[in-house]
Design a protein around this motif. Structure first.
Motif, PDB file in Angstrom:
ATOM      1  N   PHE A  45      11.683  -1.791 -49.086  1.00 49.52           N
ATOM      2  CA  PHE A  45      11.516  -2.955 -48.216  1.00 49.52           C
ATOM      3  C   PHE A  45      12.815  -3.733 -48.086  1.00 49.52           C
ATOM      4  CE2 PHE A  45       9.213  -6.317 -46.231  1.00 49.52           C
ATOM      5  CZ  PHE A  45       9.699  -7.509 -46.732  1.00 49.52           C
ATOM      6  N   ILE A  46      13.228  -3.995 -46.837  1.00 52.85           N
ATOM      7  CA  ILE A  46      14.432  -4.778 -46.594  1.00 52.85           C
ATOM      8  C   ILE A  46      14.055  -6.227 -46.319  1.00 52.85           C
ATOM      9  CG2 ILE A  46      16.509  -5.059 -45.194  1.00 52.85           C
ATOM     10  CD1 ILE A  46      16.319  -2.084 -44.492  1.00 52.85           C
ATOM     11  N   PHE A  47      13.298  -6.450 -45.240  1.00 58.09           N
ATOM     12  CA  PHE A  47      12.790  -7.788 -44.920  1.00 58.09           C
ATOM     13  C   PHE A  47      11.696  -7.712 -43.878  1.00 58.09           C
ATOM     14  CE2 PHE A  47      17.240  -7.874 -42.978  1.00 58.09           C
ATOM     15  CZ  PHE A  47      16.869  -7.239 -41.813  1.00 58.09           C
ATOM     16  N   GLN A  48      11.069  -8.865 -43.681  1.00 60.38           N
ATOM     17  CA  GLN A  48       9.943  -8.976 -42.759  1.00 60.38           C
ATOM     18  C   GLN A  48      10.136 -10.206 -41.887  1.00 60.38           C
ATOM     19  OE1 GLN A  48       6.073 -10.665 -44.143  1.00 60.38           O
ATOM     20  NE2 GLN A  48       5.305  -8.606 -43.751  1.00 60.38           N
ATOM     21  N   TYR A  49       9.798 -10.065 -40.589  1.00 56.44           N
ATOM     22  CA  TYR A  49       9.934 -11.170 -39.652  1.00 56.44           C
ATOM     23  C   TYR A  49       8.598 -11.515 -39.013  1.00 56.44           C
ATOM     24  CZ  TYR A  49      14.949 -11.513 -39.861  1.00 56.44           C
ATOM     25  OH  TYR A  49      16.229 -11.738 -40.296  1.00 56.44           O
ATOM     26  N   TYR A  50       8.363 -12.798 -38.900  1.00 57.04           N
ATOM     27  CA  TYR A  50       7.160 -13.310 -38.239  1.00 57.04           C
ATOM     28  C   TYR A  50       7.530 -14.625 -37.584  1.00 57.04           C
ATOM     29  CZ  TYR A  50       2.604 -15.610 -37.732  1.00 57.04           C
ATOM     30  OH  TYR A  50       1.516 -16.270 -37.254  1.00 57.04           O
ATOM     31  N   GLU A  51       7.126 -14.817 -36.355  1.00 60.33           N
ATOM     32  CA  GLU A  51       7.455 -16.029 -35.595  1.00 60.33           C
ATOM     33  C   GLU A  51       8.960 -16.310 -35.650  1.00 60.33           C
ATOM     34  OE1 GLU A  51       4.896 -19.239 -36.879  1.00 60.33           O
ATOM     35  OE2 GLU A  51       3.342 -18.602 -35.463  1.00 60.33           O
TER      36      GLU A  51
END
Lengths: 114, 110
Positions: A45-51
């Motif tokens: 996992f690198i990163f997660q984006y939301y909104e």
């Protein structure tokens, strides 16, 4: 219904260069996660984006950055490329960022750093 | 740190020879456990989600089960088209993300 689309599919860079990978999520999904998969290993996992905000980040250096656009598409940027950055970069979308959600993956972008 | 371990790393079966793949995890607080299938050059494809110990899910020749510390993916009478890498991912309550194992590469010979 198009699933997750990623571009480019393959690319070759040299050490020290910068790369941008792109991802369009599945229709109806608003959350995008990026994973790095080295040969013979599971996705990391690198990163997660939301909104349009980074919600979660894995153990990756600041050379790895991202962005999410109002249409939910996303970019992964990697600066100062190292040989060890050679991997398959997977984008996954999900219906939301909270909770245990099923991830829908794209086919990935294969990055080779020489 | 959250640990997800899959075994064996590789499994070679003859067509019709049933077997099981294992996924174990070391940290408590599981919110969900996922099985994905990955074909060469492609992204993982979702198979199953399990949420609580004792739960079972089936799809064609595949059956996934979950205990408190591990999950099994049972493959009954496999066919060559079942050849792929099977990935397990665990979503822990406090992690906020899915942690993947390194997968089991299954080869089914005709």
């Amino acid at each position: 219904d198009a699933g997750v689309t990623q571009s480019p599919t393959h690319l070759i860079k040299t050490r020290g260069q910068q790369v941008t990978l792109r991802c369009s999520p599945k229709s109806g999904h608003d959350t995008v996660s990026w994973y790095q998969q080295a040969l013979g290993q599971g996705p990391q996992f690198i990163f997660q984006y939301y909104e349009e905000e980074e919600r979660q980040r894995g153990n990756f250096p600041d050379r790895f950055s991202g962005h999410q656009f109002p249409n939910y598409s996303s970019e992964l940027n990697v600066n100062a490329l190292l040989l060890g950055d050679s991997a398959l970069y997977l984008c996954a979308s999900s219906i939301t960022w909270e909770g245990a959600n099923v991830l829908t993956f794209g086919a990935g972008s294969r990055l080779t750093v020489l | 740190e959250d640990q997800v371990t899959q075994s064996p790393e590789a499994l070679r079966l003859q067509e019709g020879e049933s077997s099981s793949l294992n996924c174990s995890y070391t940290v408590s607080g599981l919110r969900g456990l996922f099985w994905y299938r990955q074909d060469p050059g492609k992204g993982p494809e979702f198979l199953f989600t399990l949420y609580s110990a004792g739960e079972e899910k089936e799809k064609e020749r595949l059956k996934a089960t979950l205990t408190k510390k591990e999950s099994f993916l049972h493959i009954t009478a496999p066919k060559p088209e079942d050849s792929a890498t099977y990935l397990c991912a665990v979503f822990f309550i406090y992690a906020g993300k899915s942690t993947f194992g390194d997968g089991t590469t299954l080869t089914v010979k005709p």
